[in-house]
Design a protein around this motif. Structure first.
Motif, PDB file in Angstrom:
ATOM      1  N   ALA A  83      11.435  17.233  21.367  1.00 22.35           N
ATOM      2  CA  ALA A  83      11.320  16.248  22.462  1.00 22.35           C
ATOM      3  C   ALA A  83      11.641  16.854  23.817  1.00 22.35           C
ATOM      4  N   SER A  84      11.184  18.087  24.024  1.00 20.42           N
ATOM      5  CA  SER A  84      11.449  18.750  25.301  1.00 20.42           C
ATOM      6  C   SER A  84      10.168  19.092  26.055  1.00 20.42           C
ATOM      7  N   LEU A  85       9.004  18.797  25.479  1.00 24.14           N
ATOM      8  CA  LEU A  85       7.693  19.070  26.087  1.00 24.14           C
ATOM      9  C   LEU A  85       7.451  20.548  26.327  1.00 24.14           C
ATOM     10  N   ILE A  86       8.204  21.413  25.669  1.00 21.97           N
ATOM     11  CA  ILE A  86       8.168  22.832  26.009  1.00 21.97           C
ATOM     12  C   ILE A  86       6.809  23.463  25.738  1.00 21.97           C
ATOM     13  N   GLY A  87       6.210  23.160  24.588  1.00 24.14           N
ATOM     14  CA  GLY A  87       4.929  23.774  24.255  1.00 24.14           C
ATOM     15  C   GLY A  87       3.814  23.308  25.163  1.00 24.14           C
ATOM     16  N   MET A  88       3.704  21.998  25.349  1.00 28.20           N
ATOM     17  CA  MET A  88       2.638  21.447  26.175  1.00 28.20           C
ATOM     18  C   MET A  88       2.793  21.845  27.638  1.00 28.20           C
ATOM     19  N   THR A  89       4.015  21.826  28.132  1.00 35.34           N
ATOM     20  CA  THR A  89       4.242  22.195  29.528  1.00 35.34           C
ATOM     21  C   THR A  89       3.870  23.654  29.781  1.00 35.34           C
ATOM     22  N   SER A 133      20.245  19.535  28.272  1.00 37.63           N
ATOM     23  CA  SER A 133      19.226  20.579  28.196  1.00 37.63           C
ATOM     24  C   SER A 133      19.495  21.457  26.983  1.00 37.63           C
ATOM     25  N   THR A 134      18.437  22.075  26.496  1.00 39.11           N
ATOM     26  CA  THR A 134      18.557  22.962  25.343  1.00 39.11           C
ATOM     27  C   THR A 134      17.799  24.248  25.615  1.00 39.11           C
ATOM     28  N   ILE A 135      18.192  25.299  24.924  1.00 40.59           N
ATOM     29  CA  ILE A 135      17.445  26.553  24.959  1.00 40.59           C
ATOM     30  C   ILE A 135      16.560  26.585  23.723  1.00 40.59           C
ATOM     31  N   GLU A 136      15.258  26.613  23.933  1.00 40.80           N
ATOM     32  CA  GLU A 136      14.302  26.652  22.835  1.00 40.80           C
ATOM     33  C   GLU A 136      13.704  28.053  22.736  1.00 40.80           C
ATOM     34  N   ARG A 137      13.675  28.585  21.521  1.00 36.19           N
ATOM     35  CA  ARG A 137      13.098  29.910  21.282  1.00 36.19           C
ATOM     36  C   ARG A 137      11.838  29.766  20.440  1.00 36.19           C
ATOM     37  N   SER A 138      10.727  30.245  20.963  1.00 34.22           N
ATOM     38  CA  SER A 138       9.467  30.133  20.237  1.00 34.22           C
ATOM     39  C   SER A 138       9.364  31.236  19.187  1.00 34.22           C
ATOM     40  N   ILE A 146      10.006  34.015  22.956  1.00 32.86           N
ATOM     41  CA  ILE A 146      10.293  33.557  24.314  1.00 32.86           C
ATOM     42  C   ILE A 146      11.344  32.449  24.273  1.00 32.86           C
ATOM     43  N   GLU A 147      12.353  32.565  25.124  1.00 29.26           N
ATOM     44  CA  GLU A 147      13.389  31.540  25.241  1.00 29.26           C
ATOM     45  C   GLU A 147      13.247  30.829  26.576  1.00 29.26           C
ATOM     46  N   LEU A 148      13.264  29.507  26.535  1.00 26.76           N
ATOM     47  CA  LEU A 148      13.145  28.696  27.741  1.00 26.76           C
ATOM     48  C   LEU A 148      14.158  27.564  27.695  1.00 26.76           C
ATOM     49  N   GLU A 149      14.697  27.239  28.853  1.00 28.39           N
ATOM     50  CA  GLU A 149      15.580  26.073  28.944  1.00 28.39           C
ATOM     51  C   GLU A 149      14.729  24.838  29.188  1.00 28.39           C
ATOM     52  N   ALA A 150      15.003  23.794  28.438  1.00 26.40           N
ATOM     53  CA  ALA A 150      14.210  22.578  28.563  1.00 26.40           C
ATOM     54  C   ALA A 150      15.125  21.368  28.669  1.00 26.40           C
TER      55      ALA A 150
END
Length: 438
Positions: free
Chosen positions: A169-175, A324-329, A333-337
């Protein structure tokens, strides 16, 4: 039914065994968030097998496939997420392997659970969220290819996207896909069809979702002398009462999306040790929003409660922030979301909605509308980008995330023909179908 739509229905019927088999294959591949690589490979290989005009994987691990029309026109993105939630305790699956993809005849209910019937279903984790959606969307592109080869004119471009990490629920992939990959490759989109579960209805939006972290502060002391400290848990209790008794009952309601809500889901205290009075109490709050509310509004709402309590009790100290969370694909790649998803809805009178409804009528499907209870990546496409977005899917919402996860194979055939019909009707509907939504 005009000639091209008759052909669409014929092809969908012919391809039903293939999409059923493909869905079974997808279910057998675990793809928990951040572990979608194996699934992505299979989806890319399928697009190669079906001879998509173009397909690729981006740096984050999202995948894209494109079918080019014979004439200029809009690009409609057909979107599915590749990740799924954990299957949980296997003993709850009542004899089904969550990664088995078994087919049988089973009792199934409609979304309102007012009617049950026996029908053929595929069982397994993500059958309804959203691996059957991948199959129906990828094969929708294949039908468009076959129509093109038969000499039919196809306007615009069909774009299938499989995105990573939707479930957090962070929209990370789509964004990442839209804001980075599309811009780097010179791609854009005009509208979206989401494969999130809709029971063959057209879904027109959902509430937003903001996760707040509220920290209430105290002062440690030895547990044998609590009067020397300030217990943060006790200090949090008046705030919890205000949330439950004052804020929640006053939240507004949207006539389509339903009631805005707030839920205290996690309570932690620190240091969290025996014989130590806690000096921090951390509340994780799930706030479901409606149009007109956003993360800043939700934070201010909580700040107001905190300020009220500070005036009453000089020892009360607290702050609120969006979690916020740190998501690692799976590509590393790590991104804050931010845990922040916008509410959105599209009108039944919008040109894109009208075109989608007319498309379903062309293939003999009843047109019904609905709205999701849960959130989707439409929070990016419609909630932020304001692009016309609808949900259309053979999957049923009540089975998502449950150990009864399944999809009807008869709905899959209808979902396949409906996806193609929507593309054909919408791309020929004119510019009004692609106006930005409010």
């Amino acid at each position: 039914m005009t000639d091209i739509y008759t052909k669409v229905s014929q092809l969908a019927k012919q391809l039903k065994p293939e999409i059923v088999k493909f869905t079974q294959e997808l279910i057998k591949i675990p793809s928990i968030s951040g572990q979608e690589q194996d699934l992505a490979e299979v989806l890319l290989n399928k697009m190669a097998e079906l001879k998509y005009d173009d397909f690729f994987r981006d740096d984050l691990g999202n995948i894209v496939g494109i079918i080019k029309g014979t004439e200029p026109g809009p690009t409609i993105m057909y979107n599915s997420h590749m990740d799924h939630v954990s299957p949980g305790n296997y003993s709850n699956w009542e004899g089904y392997d969550p990664y088995g993809g078994k087919i049988d005849i089973c009792e199934i209910s409609n979304q309102e659970k007012t009617l049950t019937e026996l029908t053929e279903c595929i069982h397994g984790r993500a059958a309804s969220d959203v691996k059957a959606g991948h199959a129906c969307q990828i094969y929708a592109g294949f039908i468009l290819l076959k129509l093109r080869d038969m000499g039919y004119k196809i306007k615009g471009n069909f774009m299938y996207t499989g995105v990573v990490q939707e479930e957090p629920a962070s929209l990370i992939g789509m964004t990442y896909l839209i804001d980075k990959t599309f811009k780097e490759k010179g791609l854009d989109y005009d509208a979206v069809v989401s494969s999130e579960a809709t029971s063959l209805k057209l879904y027109l939006g959902h509430r937003g979702h903001v996760d707040l972290l509220v920290t209430v502060y105290g002062r440690t002391s030895h547990g044998s002398a609590p009067w020397l400290g300030v217990n943060a848990v006790y200090k949090a209790m008046p705030l919890i009462s205000k949330i439950k008794d004052e804020l929640y009952p006053a939240l507004p309601r949207d006539e389509d999306l339903g009631q805005a809500s707030i839920s205290l889901n996690v309570i932690e205290c620190l240091p969290g040790e025996l014989a130590i009075v806690p000096d921090r109490c951390i509340l994780t709050i799930d706030r479901r929003t409606i149009p007109g509310e956003d993360a800043a509004f939700v934070k201010q709402e909580m700040d107001n409660l905190i300020n009220e309590l500070s005036l009453i009790d000089p020892e009360f100290k607290a702050d609120a922030k969006v979690k916020s969370t740190i998501e690692r694909s799976y590509t590393g790649i790590e991104l804050e979301a931010k845990r922040d998803m916008n509410p959105w809805k599209i009108s039944k009178e919008h040109g894109f909605t009208i075109a989608c409804a007319e498309a379903l009528k062309e293939v003999g499907q009843e047109v019904k509308f609905g709205y999701w209870d849960f959130g989707t990546d439409g929070s990016k496409t419609a909630g932020i980008d304001k692009k016309p977005t609808i949900g259309y899917s053979p999957m049923q919402e009540q089975y998502a995330h449950t150990p009864y996860d399944k999809v009807r194979t008869d709905y899959m055939e209808k979902g396949l023909e409906g996806n193609v019909a929507i593309f054909l009707k919408a791309t020929g509907a004119g510019k009004d179908a692609f106006n930005l939504i409010d």
